[in-house]
Design an enzyme around this catalytic site. Structure first.
Site, mmCIF file in Angstrom:
data_model
loop_
_atom_site.group_PDB
_atom_site.id
_atom_site.type_symbol
_atom_site.label_atom_id
_atom_site.label_comp_id
_atom_site.label_asym_id
_atom_site.label_seq_id
_atom_site.Cartn_x
_atom_site.Cartn_y
_atom_site.Cartn_z
ATOM 1 N N GLU A 187 0.813 -1.219 0.000
ATOM 2 C CA GLU A 187 0.000 0.000 0.000
ATOM 3 C C GLU A 187 0.846 1.268 0.000
ATOM 4 O OE1 GLU A 187 -3.754 2.140 2.330
ATOM 5 O OE2 GLU A 187 -2.921 0.269 3.113
ATOM 6 N N LYS A 203 -8.404 -0.631 0.365
ATOM 7 C CA LYS A 203 -9.530 -1.027 1.198
ATOM 8 C C LYS A 203 -10.438 -1.919 0.382
ATOM 9 C CE LYS A 203 -10.035 -0.338 5.421
ATOM 10 N NZ LYS A 203 -8.891 -0.823 6.205
#
Length: 596
Positions: A187, A203
């Site tokens: 990420e 997410k």
């Protein structure tokens, strides 16, 4: 390479994922900038920016607990280490050349007791229903003990193993002498250069499929899931608002939404938020606006972090903070250190978590936590890829199919694969064991080394006596079920203990029958032979594929524990022994009986 390596940075270019990587090693720092108090964090970031503008490289981290330095309302536990730590380097070093490494192992303890997890979700769901927040990222720390590795190098060896387990992304190794940070995060937190900033929150999660078709279906299901998309867009809205605090008016935009990224164990969903930063914006201003990243807090951020402080038992540390590099001239790129291990001596720690929304179910979130552990479990002990072939009088059975399956596993695990080496190893077995029945084991290690060994193969029983597992195999989505390796503890736990029992019939947490510990299984149900589909969680056996291709098994079909009384016959199937009619012992708990 000689000399001390205190840091490694191996970051993707977020604007060109397939382009050159930011990949550098760093030696002894000329200066170390550290903040132990909240009031010193901004000063450290200002010093980092000043050093970079003078031409230095600055590599380091912020702990999650540094958040109140930017907003006193952000609740955290007391920190267990420096809030900010950056090493200043005048130059980079060449990336270390791979060499022989002594294997390392990490013995991990329980992440979180399931009753504690369930109670936390009940509390979160109550508060969400009451309107206290929309989403909370709930996490726990998994403790472990590191052993093995060459003297002074176990942390580096574990980092290398973690990179093999979780390749790509935004990887960093930091050695502060007091602790080591081993981050293989997929990420991006932010990339800030020339007045433009990009954030890419991650997410939304789905398991990888057992085959190409199921894998594509899982990715599509993630992109179209109301729950997962809602979870993602909540964080996108949060980060749009955060970015607006440092952005030029009307410059915040979302050029990409709900993009699915393939990781070894899971599909993850990301979205891009971009902006032009205002004139005079500093590195400290960027962190003030964005830190911690909304993907690891929830929304609204202040209230979500209060819930995290109440529910989590201790500090997160570097996990969920920020790890990155500020380059000469000031360009800065940081990851969100998920998929991250920290070490202090032999003590290891790894955080795992997920975003809890109104649609979250305890079983689903628990499975997501298990999937997210796959990267560290893969790296925590060496293993080899394995194919087991039958050989009779110098003739190997299904050799081409076994080699193709090993090649597929090598691609998945990132093991070097040269088919000719495997062919030569098998040919040597044919020459050495030209008479009799043999079980040939073909092995491939992480360095691409192939070896083969032969063991005498006892005669197969006329009928195989099976027992039913007394509990579910709870990780049937795991890669060590889908691929054949020497890591078999999950199967060994079901090894039959009663005399005369040939193998154990396994089932998953949904009550679906899957396979045996050493082969697949077929059921005669309503007059037709069927075998469980791969999506139930089982190895794509070579013997199973042969039986399907030849029509011995008519089709794939889900068979449940509740179907056992209606099973007319069953068979054990694998490539080494072929098709063996089987009988299933009367299960004590279920009270079902089947005879073949």
């Amino acid at each position: 390479m000689t000399g001390i390596v205190s840091a490694l940075i191996d970051f993707a270019d977020p604007h060109q994922p397939d382009g050159p990587r930011l990949r550098h090693a760093f030696g002894v720092a000329c200066e170390v900038l550290v903040a132990h108090r909240l009031e010193d964090v901004r000063a450290v970031l200002d010093a980092v920016q000043a050093a970079a503008q003078r031409g230095a490289w600055c590599v380091g981290y912020l702990r999650y607990e540094a958040a109140p330095a930017f907003d006193a309302a952000l609740a955290v536990h007391a920190s267990d280490g420096p809030l900010a730590w950056f090493a200043v380097h005048e130059k980079t070093l060449p990336w270390p050349q791979p060499g022989e490494e002594a294997p390392v192992q990490v013995q991990w303890q329980e992440l979180l007791p399931r009753p504690v997890f369930d109670a936390a979700l009940v509390e979160l769901q109550r508060a969400i229903a009451d309107g206290e927040y929309y989403q909370v990222n709930f996490t726990a720390q998994m403790p472990g003990v590191l052993s093995g590795g060459a003297a002074g190098q176990p942390a580096r060896a574990l980092f290398n193993a973690l990179q093999r387990a979780q390749p790509g992304g935004y990887a960093a190794f930091l050695d502060t002498s007091d602790e080591q940070v081993l981050s293989v995060s997929p990420e991006l937190f932010f990339d800030w250069r020339a007045g433009h900033i990009l954030t890419r929150p991650m997410k939304g999660t789905a398991p990888r499929g057992a085959g190409p078709e199921e894998d594509a279906a899982q990715a599509k299901a993630l992109r179209t899931s109301v729950k997962e998309c809602a979870e993602n867009v909540m964080i996108v809205d949060l980060l749009r608002n955060d970015l607006s605090r440092i952005a030029e008016p009307f410059s915040v935009r979302v050029p990409r939404l709900f993009h699915t990224e393939a990781l070894p164990a899971v599909w993850q969903m990301t979205s891009d938020i971009q902006a032009r930063t205002r004139s005079g914006c500093s590195l400290a201003d960027v962190f003030t606006a964005l830190f911690p990243c909304g993907s690891v807090t929830g929304t609204p951020k202040v209230r979500a972090m209060q819930a995290i402080r109440a529910l989590e038992s201790g500090p997160r540390g570097v996990y969920c903070g920020a790890v990155g590099v500020v380059q000469p001239g000031g360009a800065a790129i940081f990851n969100v250190p998920i998929r991250t291990v920290t070490l202090r001596g032999s003590t290891a720690r790894c955080g795992i978590g997920s975003g809890i929304t109104s649609g979250a179910m305890a079983d689903g979130e628990w499975r997501e936590w298990r999937l997210k552990q796959a990267f560290v479990q893969r790296a925590s002990a060496p293993f080899e890829l394995l194919e087991t072939l039958g050989m009779c009088d110098g003739r190997l059975r299904n050799a081409d199919a076994h080699l193709a399956r090993m090649a597929q596993a090598a691609r998945h695990f990132g093991y070097p694969w040269v088919a000719r080496q495997a062919e030569v190893a098998l040919q040597s077995m044919v020459q050495q064991y030209a008479q009799g029945a043999w079980r040939v084991r073909l092995l491939l290690d992480a360095r691409g080394r192939v070896q083969a060994e032969a063991h005498a193969l006892p005669a197969s029983p006329a009928r195989a006596r099976l027992q039913l597992a007394d509990r579910a195999l709870d990780d049937t989505r795991g890669e060590f079920v889908r691929f054949k390796t020497t890591r078999r503890a999950h199967y060994d736990a079901f090894t039959p203990t009663q005399p005369g029992v040939f193998d154990t019939l396994l089932w998953n947490v949904d009550g679906e029958l899957t396979e045996c510990t050493r082969g697949n299984v077929a059921f005669l149900l309503y007059g037709r032979w069927v075998t469980p589909p791969l999506c139930c969680g089982l190895l794509a056996g070579v013997g199973r594929a042969h039986a399907l291709r030849e029509g011995c098994i008519g089709e794939e079909a889900v068979v449940r524990l509740s179907d056992l009384p209606r099973v007319q016959a069953l068979a054990f199937v694998n490539s080494v022994r072929g098709w063996i009619p089987a009988d299933l012992d009367r299960p004590q708990a279920q009270g079902a009986c089947v005879a073949g």
